[in-house]
Motif scaffolding. Structure first.
Motif, PDB file in Angstrom:
ATOM      1  N   HIS A 246      95.753  12.567 -50.671  1.00 30.35           N
ATOM      2  CA  HIS A 246      96.610  13.315 -51.593  1.00 30.35           C
ATOM      3  C   HIS A 246      96.514  12.720 -53.000  1.00 30.35           C
ATOM      4  CE1 HIS A 246     100.038  15.651 -53.027  1.00 30.35           C
ATOM      5  NE2 HIS A 246     100.575  14.537 -53.476  1.00 30.35           N
ATOM      6  N   TYR A 247      96.503  11.394 -53.091  1.00 30.62           N
ATOM      7  CA  TYR A 247      96.348  10.758 -54.405  1.00 30.62           C
ATOM      8  C   TYR A 247      95.001  11.107 -55.020  1.00 30.62           C
ATOM      9  CZ  TYR A 247      94.904   7.285 -57.767  1.00 30.62           C
ATOM     10  OH  TYR A 247      94.390   6.675 -58.879  1.00 30.62           O
ATOM     11  N   GLU A 248      93.939  11.035 -54.228  1.00 34.75           N
ATOM     12  CA  GLU A 248      92.604  11.306 -54.767  1.00 34.75           C
ATOM     13  C   GLU A 248      92.487  12.757 -55.229  1.00 34.75           C
ATOM     14  OE1 GLU A 248      90.199   9.906 -51.559  1.00 34.75           O
ATOM     15  OE2 GLU A 248      90.281   7.824 -52.249  1.00 34.75           O
ATOM     16  N   GLU A 249      93.219  13.644 -54.575  1.00 30.42           N
ATOM     17  CA  GLU A 249      93.157  15.054 -54.912  1.00 30.42           C
ATOM     18  C   GLU A 249      94.005  15.384 -56.137  1.00 30.42           C
ATOM     19  OE1 GLU A 249      94.476  18.750 -52.270  1.00 30.42           O
ATOM     20  OE2 GLU A 249      93.094  17.410 -51.239  1.00 30.42           O
ATOM     21  N   THR A 250      95.194  14.741 -56.228  1.00 28.73           N
ATOM     22  CA  THR A 250      96.163  15.156 -57.245  1.00 28.73           C
ATOM     23  C   THR A 250      96.338  14.148 -58.366  1.00 28.73           C
ATOM     24  OG1 THR A 250      97.980  14.093 -56.066  1.00 28.73           O
ATOM     25  CG2 THR A 250      97.499  16.380 -55.474  1.00 28.73           C
ATOM     26  N   GLY A 251      96.010  12.876 -58.123  1.00 30.30           N
ATOM     27  CA  GLY A 251      96.265  11.843 -59.114  1.00 30.30           C
ATOM     28  C   GLY A 251      97.712  11.406 -59.174  1.00 30.30           C
ATOM     29  N   HIS A 252      98.538  11.868 -58.251  1.00 30.60           N
ATOM     30  CA  HIS A 252      99.940  11.426 -58.206  1.00 30.60           C
ATOM     31  C   HIS A 252      99.959   9.937 -57.840  1.00 30.60           C
ATOM     32  CE1 HIS A 252     101.290  15.839 -57.280  1.00 30.60           C
ATOM     33  NE2 HIS A 252     100.921  15.661 -58.533  1.00 30.60           N
ATOM     34  N   PRO A 253     100.451   9.069 -58.739  1.00 31.24           N
ATOM     35  CA  PRO A 253     100.159   7.638 -58.614  1.00 31.24           C
ATOM     36  C   PRO A 253     100.989   6.846 -57.601  1.00 31.24           C
ATOM     37  CG  PRO A 253     101.419   8.046 -60.618  1.00 31.24           C
ATOM     38  CD  PRO A 253     101.131   9.387 -60.013  1.00 31.24           C
ATOM     39  N   VAL A 254     102.225   7.279 -57.333  1.00 28.71           N
ATOM     40  CA  VAL A 254     103.112   6.392 -56.576  1.00 28.71           C
ATOM     41  C   VAL A 254     103.571   7.043 -55.266  1.00 28.71           C
ATOM     42  CG1 VAL A 254     105.211   4.981 -56.651  1.00 28.71           C
ATOM     43  CG2 VAL A 254     103.963   5.442 -58.753  1.00 28.71           C
ATOM     44  N   ILE A 255     103.498   6.264 -54.201  1.00 25.96           N
ATOM     45  CA  ILE A 255     104.073   6.680 -52.924  1.00 25.96           C
ATOM     46  C   ILE A 255     105.144   5.671 -52.527  1.00 25.96           C
ATOM     47  CG2 ILE A 255     102.077   7.901 -51.986  1.00 25.96           C
ATOM     48  CD1 ILE A 255     101.508   5.218 -50.395  1.00 25.96           C
TER      49      ILE A 255
END
Ligand SMILES: [Zn+2]
Ligand SMILES: [Zn+2]
Ligand SMILES: [Zn+2]
Length: 89
Positions: free
Chosen positions: A57-66
């Motif tokens: 999901h990060y690689e797809e969206t660039g959303h940095p924090v989980i």
């Protein structure tokens, strides 16, 4: 250990799929641990799971924090800085 700016400004949106990893639920695959995206509330599985959907999901969206979506765990992880952090309450 310490909070980067991404971790400090991250929100805590409600989970999109409270029942489990979104992609695993769609494909009928199993997960080990769950992680929640703090940008959009996406639930994905950890890197010990076959799907590694949180990282995907990060690689797809660039959303940095989980953050951990496991009961009793509240640590956060920033992919950009590869840093583990925690908000003190
Ligand atoms: Zn960061
Ligand atoms: Zn998954
Ligand atoms: Zn997201």
């Amino acid at each position: 250990m310490g909070n980067c700016e991404h971790i400090l400004v991250a929100a805590d949106p409600p989970p999109l799929t409270p029942g489990g990893c979104q992609e695993c639920l769609e494909h009928g695959t199993k997960w080990v641990h769950l992680r929640k995206c703090l940008e959009c509330g996406h639930i994905g599985c950890c890197d010990s799971s076959p799907g590694k959907h949180a990282t995907a999901h990060y690689e797809e969206t660039g959303h940095p924090v989980i953050r951990s979506f496991e009961p009793g765990e509240d640590w956060r992880w920033c992919y950009v800085d590869e840093r583990l952090g925690q908000l003190t309450s």
